[in-house]
Write an enzyme that holds these catalytic residues in place. Sequence first.
Site, short mmCIF file in Angstrom:
data_model
loop_
_atom_site.label_atom_id
_atom_site.label_comp_id
_atom_site.label_asym_id
_atom_site.label_seq_id
_atom_site.Cartn_x
_atom_site.Cartn_y
_atom_site.Cartn_z
N GLY A 46 9.76 -10.13 -8.79
CA GLY A 46 8.41 -10.48 -8.34
C GLY A 46 7.49 -9.28 -8.50
O GLY A 46 7.95 -8.14 -8.67
N GLN A 51 0.27 -4.29 -5.99
CA GLN A 51 1.19 -3.20 -6.37
C GLN A 51 0.73 -2.45 -7.61
O GLN A 51 1.24 -1.36 -7.89
CB GLN A 51 2.60 -3.77 -6.63
CG GLN A 51 3.27 -4.32 -5.38
CD GLN A 51 4.62 -4.91 -5.69
OE1 GLN A 51 4.71 -6.07 -6.09
NE2 GLN A 51 5.67 -4.13 -5.55
N CYS A 91 11.98 -3.21 -3.12
CA CYS A 91 10.57 -3.32 -3.49
C CYS A 91 10.28 -2.29 -4.58
O CYS A 91 10.66 -1.12 -4.45
CB CYS A 91 9.68 -3.06 -2.27
SG CYS A 91 7.92 -3.19 -2.64
N LEU A 92 9.62 -2.74 -5.64
CA LEU A 92 9.30 -1.82 -6.74
C LEU A 92 8.35 -0.73 -6.28
O LEU A 92 8.24 0.31 -6.92
CB LEU A 92 8.71 -2.61 -7.92
CG LEU A 92 9.63 -3.69 -8.52
CD1 LEU A 92 8.90 -4.49 -9.59
CD2 LEU A 92 10.91 -3.08 -9.08
N HIS A 133 7.88 -12.24 0.25
CA HIS A 133 7.73 -10.80 0.01
C HIS A 133 6.41 -10.52 -0.74
O HIS A 133 5.64 -9.63 -0.38
CB HIS A 133 8.94 -10.31 -0.78
CG HIS A 133 8.95 -8.87 -1.14
ND1 HIS A 133 9.86 -7.95 -0.64
CD2 HIS A 133 8.15 -8.14 -1.99
CE1 HIS A 133 9.61 -6.76 -1.14
NE2 HIS A 133 8.59 -6.84 -1.98
N GLU A 134 6.17 -11.32 -1.80
CA GLU A 134 4.94 -11.11 -2.60
C GLU A 134 3.69 -11.51 -1.82
O GLU A 134 2.65 -10.86 -1.92
CB GLU A 134 5.03 -11.90 -3.92
CG GLU A 134 6.22 -11.58 -4.81
CD GLU A 134 6.43 -10.10 -5.03
OE1 GLU A 134 5.44 -9.34 -5.07
OE2 GLU A 134 7.60 -9.70 -5.12
N HIS A 137 2.63 -8.78 0.27
CA HIS A 137 1.90 -7.72 -0.47
C HIS A 137 0.40 -8.01 -0.50
O HIS A 137 -0.43 -7.10 -0.37
CB HIS A 137 2.40 -7.60 -1.91
CG HIS A 137 3.60 -6.71 -2.08
ND1 HIS A 137 3.60 -5.38 -1.70
CD2 HIS A 137 4.82 -6.94 -2.61
CE1 HIS A 137 4.78 -4.84 -1.97
NE2 HIS A 137 5.54 -5.77 -2.53
O1 K1U Z 1 7.49 -7.04 -4.98
C1 K1U Z 1 8.36 -6.30 -5.45
O2 K1U Z 1 8.35 -5.11 -5.21
C2 K1U Z 1 9.42 -6.87 -6.32
C3 K1U Z 1 10.73 -7.03 -5.58
C4 K1U Z 1 10.83 -8.44 -5.05
C5 K1U Z 1 11.97 -8.78 -4.15
C6 K1U Z 1 13.25 -8.26 -4.31
C7 K1U Z 1 14.28 -8.63 -3.46
C8 K1U Z 1 14.05 -9.52 -2.48
C9 K1U Z 1 12.77 -10.00 -2.31
C10 K1U Z 1 11.75 -9.64 -3.16
C11 K1U Z 1 11.85 -6.75 -6.55
O3 K1U Z 1 12.06 -7.43 -7.48
S1 K1U Z 1 12.76 -5.34 -6.27
C12 K1U Z 1 14.10 -5.46 -7.44
C13 K1U Z 1 15.30 -5.89 -6.72
O4 K1U Z 1 15.68 -5.23 -5.80
C14 K1U Z 1 16.02 -7.13 -7.02
C15 K1U Z 1 16.14 -7.61 -8.29
C16 K1U Z 1 16.84 -8.77 -8.53
C17 K1U Z 1 17.45 -9.47 -7.49
C18 K1U Z 1 17.35 -8.98 -6.20
C19 K1U Z 1 16.64 -7.79 -5.98
ZN ZN Z 2 7.50 -5.38 -3.04
#
Ligand code: K1U
Ligand code: ZN
Length: 167
Positions: A46, A51, A91-92, A133-134, A137
């Site tokens: 996401g 962000q 979270c990125l 989560h998004e 944000h």
């Molecule tokens: O918004 C963001 O920072 C993106 C975030 C979204 C997210 C991850 C995990 C749970 C809820 C929302 C990410 O993509 S972080 C990358 C990551 O940790 C991940 C990637 C694939 C599957 C699970 C986590």
């Molecule tokens: Zn995030």
Amino acid sequence: MALRKILHYPNPKLRQIATPVIEINHEIRQLVTDMFETMYEDNGIGLAATQIGINMQVFVVDVSDEHDNPIAFINPTIIEKSGLQKKQEGCLSVPGVFADIKRAEFVKVEALNQNGEKFITEAYGLLAVCIQHEYDHLLGKLFIDHLSPLKKQLLKKKLKKLHKKNL
Ligand code: K1U
Ligand code: ZN
């Protein structure tokens, strides 16, 4: 297409409340394309416009393994939610930190797509977590804000250490 720079905690822009998109034009469609590209490049599921320093109500998600289920949400509203689930989140914008967060198990969201068409989507499990989560944000909220004050304090110390190490 272009990769956008992702802002990191504690950048104050991550705390801004996004404003609705007035017109879905070429610029918005380009933004959505760039956001998908940036999200895939960083192995995210996401990404919210907040962000990348853009204060507009836009986020993208794709929780599929094959990157074949991209969904863009413009001016989203969560119109229903129910149940409870606990999943590990990252979270990125807060690299290196993962924590178990409690969220609704089910969400129903109304939004516009890149063509300005209204749609309603229903989501469970990881997609529901990612959408919440998004959505957070866009309200200037980070997943670490859901932690207890003690856990948040410990995390802040860890983040400060990580930040010093990377200077
Ligand atoms: O918004 C963001 O920072 C993106 C975030 C979204 C997210 C991850 C995990 C749970 C809820 C929302 C990410 O993509 S972080 C990358 C990551 O940790 C991940 C990637 C694939 C599957 C699970 C986590
Ligand atoms: Zn995030």
